[in-house]
Every structure is written in structure tokens, then in C-alpha cells.
Design a protein around this motif. Structure first.
Motif, PDB file in Angstrom:
ATOM      1  N   VAL A  25      -6.640   2.561   1.819  1.00  0.00           N
ATOM      2  CA  VAL A  25      -5.725   3.140   2.592  1.00  0.00           C
ATOM      3  C   VAL A  25      -6.631   4.565   3.087  1.00  0.00           C
ATOM      4  O   VAL A  25      -7.247   5.192   2.375  1.00  0.00           O
ATOM      5  N   LEU A  26      -6.427   4.635   4.549  1.00  0.00           N
ATOM      6  CA  LEU A  26      -7.183   5.622   5.271  1.00  0.00           C
ATOM      7  C   LEU A  26      -6.281   6.898   5.975  1.00  0.00           C
ATOM      8  O   LEU A  26      -5.465   6.605   6.262  1.00  0.00           O
ATOM      9  N   GLY A  27      -6.917   8.051   5.676  1.00  0.00           N
ATOM     10  CA  GLY A  27      -6.222   9.215   6.332  1.00  0.00           C
ATOM     11  C   GLY A  27      -6.053  10.141   5.266  1.00  0.00           C
ATOM     12  O   GLY A  27      -5.768   9.786   3.984  1.00  0.00           O
ATOM     13  N   LYS A  28      -5.789  11.266   5.553  1.00  0.00           N
ATOM     14  CA  LYS A  28      -5.747  12.369   4.832  1.00  0.00           C
ATOM     15  C   LYS A  28      -4.004  12.326   4.218  1.00  0.00           C
ATOM     16  O   LYS A  28      -3.295  12.256   5.051  1.00  0.00           O
ATOM     17  N   PRO A  29      -3.697  12.224   2.907  1.00  0.00           N
ATOM     18  CA  PRO A  29      -2.376  12.165   2.719  1.00  0.00           C
ATOM     19  C   PRO A  29      -1.466  13.164   3.431  1.00  0.00           C
ATOM     20  O   PRO A  29      -0.236  12.919   3.509  1.00  0.00           O
ATOM     21  N   THR A  30      -1.993  14.470   3.403  1.00  0.00           N
ATOM     22  CA  THR A  30      -1.139  15.511   4.166  1.00  0.00           C
ATOM     23  C   THR A  30      -0.613  15.112   5.535  1.00  0.00           C
ATOM     24  O   THR A  30       0.360  15.942   6.025  1.00  0.00           O
ATOM     25  N   SER A  31      -1.416  14.535   6.440  1.00  0.00           N
ATOM     26  CA  SER A  31      -0.917  14.082   7.523  1.00  0.00           C
ATOM     27  C   SER A  31       0.156  12.824   7.767  1.00  0.00           C
ATOM     28  O   SER A  31       0.616  13.203   8.912  1.00  0.00           O
ATOM     29  N   GLU A  32       0.258  12.286   6.678  1.00  0.00           N
ATOM     30  CA  GLU A  32       1.692  11.346   6.657  1.00  0.00           C
ATOM     31  C   GLU A  32       1.317  10.449   7.916  1.00  0.00           C
ATOM     32  O   GLU A  32       2.325  10.244   8.458  1.00  0.00           O
ATOM     33  N   ASP A  33       0.056  10.152   8.190  1.00  0.00           N
ATOM     34  CA  ASP A  33      -0.207   9.147   9.267  1.00  0.00           C
ATOM     35  C   ASP A  33      -1.366   8.327   8.630  1.00  0.00           C
ATOM     36  O   ASP A  33      -2.588   8.247   9.048  1.00  0.00           O
ATOM     37  N   LEU A  34      -0.826   7.559   7.611  1.00  0.00           N
ATOM     38  CA  LEU A  34      -1.916   6.745   7.188  1.00  0.00           C
ATOM     39  C   LEU A  34      -2.187   5.309   7.548  1.00  0.00           C
ATOM     40  O   LEU A  34      -0.816   4.846   8.046  1.00  0.00           O
ATOM     41  N   SER A  35      -3.123   4.654   7.258  1.00  0.00           N
ATOM     42  CA  SER A  35      -3.459   3.422   7.610  1.00  0.00           C
ATOM     43  C   SER A  35      -3.846   2.368   6.552  1.00  0.00           C
ATOM     44  O   SER A  35      -4.417   2.939   5.605  1.00  0.00           O
ATOM     45  N   LEU A  36      -3.077   1.101   6.343  1.00  0.00           N
ATOM     46  CA  LEU A  36      -3.655   0.261   5.322  1.00  0.00           C
ATOM     47  C   LEU A  36      -4.482  -0.641   6.122  1.00  0.00           C
ATOM     48  O   LEU A  36      -4.147  -1.138   7.037  1.00  0.00           O
ATOM     49  N   VAL A  37      -5.622  -0.846   5.441  1.00  0.00           N
ATOM     50  CA  VAL A  37      -6.417  -1.763   5.933  1.00  0.00           C
ATOM     51  C   VAL A  37      -6.433  -3.135   5.042  1.00  0.00           C
ATOM     52  O   VAL A  37      -6.857  -2.966   3.888  1.00  0.00           O
ATOM     53  N   ASP A  38      -6.046  -4.212   5.832  1.00  0.00           N
ATOM     54  CA  ASP A  38      -5.822  -5.476   4.985  1.00  0.00           C
ATOM     55  C   ASP A  38      -4.640  -5.591   4.015  1.00  0.00           C
ATOM     56  O   ASP A  38      -4.215  -4.518   3.428  1.00  0.00           O
ATOM     57  N   ALA A  39      -4.316  -6.822   3.929  1.00  0.00           N
ATOM     58  CA  ALA A  39      -3.241  -6.728   2.863  1.00  0.00           C
ATOM     59  C   ALA A  39      -3.356  -7.767   1.669  1.00  0.00           C
ATOM     60  O   ALA A  39      -3.508  -7.130   0.622  1.00  0.00           O
ATOM     61  N   GLY A  40      -3.738  -8.795   1.713  1.00  0.00           N
ATOM     62  CA  GLY A  40      -4.405  -9.781   0.531  1.00  0.00           C
ATOM     63  C   GLY A  40      -3.622 -11.352   0.424  1.00  0.00           C
ATOM     64  O   GLY A  40      -2.940 -11.463   1.489  1.00  0.00           O
ATOM     65  N   LEU A  41      -3.788 -11.674  -0.263  1.00  0.00           N
ATOM     66  CA  LEU A  41      -3.369 -13.276  -0.737  1.00  0.00           C
ATOM     67  C   LEU A  41      -2.047 -13.277  -0.861  1.00  0.00           C
ATOM     68  O   LEU A  41      -1.263 -12.292  -1.204  1.00  0.00           O
ATOM     69  N   LEU A  42      -1.380 -14.212  -0.473  1.00  0.00           N
ATOM     70  CA  LEU A  42       0.124 -14.524  -0.754  1.00  0.00           C
ATOM     71  C   LEU A  42       0.457 -13.997  -2.015  1.00  0.00           C
ATOM     72  O   LEU A  42      -0.453 -14.084  -3.383  1.00  0.00           O
ATOM     73  N   GLY A  43       1.643 -13.372  -2.385  1.00  0.00           N
ATOM     74  CA  GLY A  43       2.057 -12.770  -3.521  1.00  0.00           C
ATOM     75  C   GLY A  43       1.288 -11.561  -4.225  1.00  0.00           C
ATOM     76  O   GLY A  43       1.495 -11.220  -5.254  1.00  0.00           O
ATOM     77  N   LYS A  44       0.405 -10.977  -3.492  1.00  0.00           N
ATOM     78  CA  LYS A  44      -0.437 -10.043  -3.776  1.00  0.00           C
ATOM     79  C   LYS A  44      -0.150  -8.619  -2.999  1.00  0.00           C
ATOM     80  O   LYS A  44      -0.978  -7.735  -3.139  1.00  0.00           O
ATOM     81  N   GLY A  45       1.175  -8.691  -2.531  1.00  0.00           N
ATOM     82  CA  GLY A  45       1.424  -7.600  -1.719  1.00  0.00           C
ATOM     83  C   GLY A  45       2.135  -6.220  -2.667  1.00  0.00           C
ATOM     84  O   GLY A  45       2.083  -5.237  -2.497  1.00  0.00           O
ATOM     85  N   SER A  46       2.978  -6.830  -3.688  1.00  0.00           N
ATOM     86  CA  SER A  46       3.813  -5.825  -4.333  1.00  0.00           C
ATOM     87  C   SER A  46       3.049  -4.869  -5.285  1.00  0.00           C
ATOM     88  O   SER A  46       3.430  -3.727  -5.341  1.00  0.00           O
ATOM     89  N   TYR A  47       1.966  -5.443  -5.828  1.00  0.00           N
ATOM     90  CA  TYR A  47       1.266  -4.746  -6.723  1.00  0.00           C
ATOM     91  C   TYR A  47       0.473  -3.385  -5.943  1.00  0.00           C
ATOM     92  O   TYR A  47       0.227  -2.360  -6.310  1.00  0.00           O
TER      93      TYR A  47
END
Ligand SMILES: [Zn+2]
Ligand SMILES: [Zn+2]
Length: 241
Positions: A25-47
Motif C-alpha cells: 500500500v503506497l501513499g501517506k495515510p493522511t492523504s486518503e489517496d492510497l494505492s494498492l500494488v498487486d492483489a494476489g492469488l485466488l482466495g487471498k483477497g479478504s485477508y
């Protein structure tokens, strides 16, 4: 979720019988403008979603998902994550974006045998990885992600549209599956891969000063030795023709 710096967070992959990619997760949390880099394997999203929430980050702050590339171990749970973040944009290199938009999944599975295996294993149908991409990257862009600046570098070879994200001020490199710890590199036998392109990509990454290496799998490295990527490129050179 582990804090690497004030603006970079690490969610380790949870390998199952197949690898699950790390996410960042990239970005300063206070910016409320964050980016997630990559997701992952099937079933590995909720954690991964839970681990963002546990860190006290509002999901509404995640404005986009940036894919280093679209192999199954990175894009498998993208749909799962987008269900939780329906407002999030999807950004990736145009060459893999064009495939996904056409419903061409060769780049996701990499080889036919693996496609058949995965479709059986996960009950996946053809067309499971058709996505609309909001921003198609070329390489060479400078992105302002939540008050931090990242350069996009096109590093083909492991896949045709692999990108790296580089934070020059703190010398942080997110190379996807192009280079890992222990002088390992990404495989170069799958659909869209190209050994000699991979060699060139490694050589171009070797020109960057990198202190923190945040790859798609295995260990992350803080305090990367000087010349590490060049040494890796040299070691692999005989195989990358
Ligand atoms: Zn990969
Ligand atoms: Zn991977």
C-alpha cells in the motif's frame, strides 16, 4: 500489514499450494489517496483487505490498484478485492491491459497446461479475468500517489507488461517478479516472456540506486547491498539469451 516507511506498507503473500504475491500500500495515510500494488492469488483477497483495515486505514482511502503484471498469482483475487473497493481504478501497463480487456487470458495463465489445471482447481471459467483498465501505463510516467512520487519503469521479460515502481527519494524499488532476494529472478518461459528483454530490464534496473527492494514474492530486503541488481544480472546473463 507492516510499515516499511511512513508511506509504504507491506502485506506479505500467503502461499498456498501456489504462490500468492505480496501486496503493498503506497501513499501517506493522511492523504486518503492510497494505492494498492498487486492483489494476489485466488482466495487471498479478504485477508489483505482485513489487514488494511486492522492498520486503521479506511478502505475508502484506497483509490486505485496498480498491477506490476497480470500473472494469476497477482491478479487471481483482483475481482474479490474490487468487490470490496468498487470505486477503485485499475492501472497497469497497456500491453497486458489490452489483453485483459479483450478477455485474452494467455498472459494470466502463462501456459495452457497451467490454465487447464487452474480452471479445474478453482472452478474457473473462461473469461474470469476480463477487466476494464482505467489507466494504461507506458513506462516513464511520474505518479503522485498520496503525496509520494513514484516513477513507472517498463521492465518486460518476465511478462510483456511488467512494470517497476521506483521511489527515488528513499531508493525504494517494487520490481514485481523481475528480481527477488537471494539473486533470484522471475521465470522467463511463460507466455509473453522474453529472456533477452529480461536481461535488458535487469541491466536498466541496475542503474538505479536501491536501498529497499520490495519484490512480488519471498523476502523483502532493506539495506540492499550496492550493485546487487547488477550482480544478479551478471549471474543470469548466460541463461538470458
Ligand atoms: Zn509473475
Ligand atoms: Zn508472482
Amino acid at each position: 500489514m507492516l510499515k516499511i516507511t511512513e508511506e509504504v506498507f507491506y502485506i506479505p503473500g500467503q502461499d498456498a499450494f501456489m504462490p500468492d504475491s505480496h501486496a503493498y500500500v503506497l501513499g501517506k495515510p493522511t492523504s486518503e489517496d492510497l494505492s494498492l500494488v498487486d492483489a494476489g492469488l485466488l482466495g487471498k483477497g479478504s485477508y489483505k483487505i482485513q489487514s488494511i483495515q486492522k492498520a486503521g486505514i479506511e478502505l475508502s482511502s484506497i483509490k486505485r490498484i496498480i498491477m506490476t503484471h497480470t500473472h494469476l498469482d497477482h491478479i487471481g483475487c483482483l475481482a474479490e478485492i474490487l468487490k470490496q473497493l468498487p470505486w477503485a481504478e485499475l492501472w497497469m501497463h497497456h500491453s497486458e491491459a489490452d489483453l485483459l480487456e479483450q478477455g485474452d487470458e494467455r498472459g494470466v495463465y502463462g501456459m495452457d497446461m497451467f490454465r487447464v489445471l487452474c480452471q479445474l482447481q478453482f472452478g474457473l471459467k473462461a473469461g474470469a479475468f476480463k477487466f476494464q483498465v482505467n489507466r494504461k501505463l507506458q513506462g516513464g510516467e511520474t505518479l503522485d500517489l498520496g503525496n509520494t512520487v513514484w516513477e513507472v519503469i517498463h521492465i518486460p521479460g518476465h511478462s510483456m507488461g511488467s512494470i517497476g515502481l521506483y521511489h527515488r527519494p528513499m531508493k525504494i524499488l517494487i520490481p514485481g517478479d523481475v528480481v527477488y532476494s537471494d539473486h533470484a529472478i522471475g521465470r522467463f518461459d511463460l507466455y509473453g516472456a522474453d529472456a533477452s528483454e529480461l536481461r535488458k530490464s535487469l541491466v536498466s534496473l541496475a542503474e538505479l540506486e536501491v536501498d529497499i527492494l520490495l519484490p512480488g514474492h519471498n523476502q523483502i530486503v532493506e539495506g540492499l547491498p550496492k550493485g546487487y541488481i547488477l550482480k544478479t544480472a551478471r549471474q543470469w546473463e548466460p541463461y538470458l539469451k
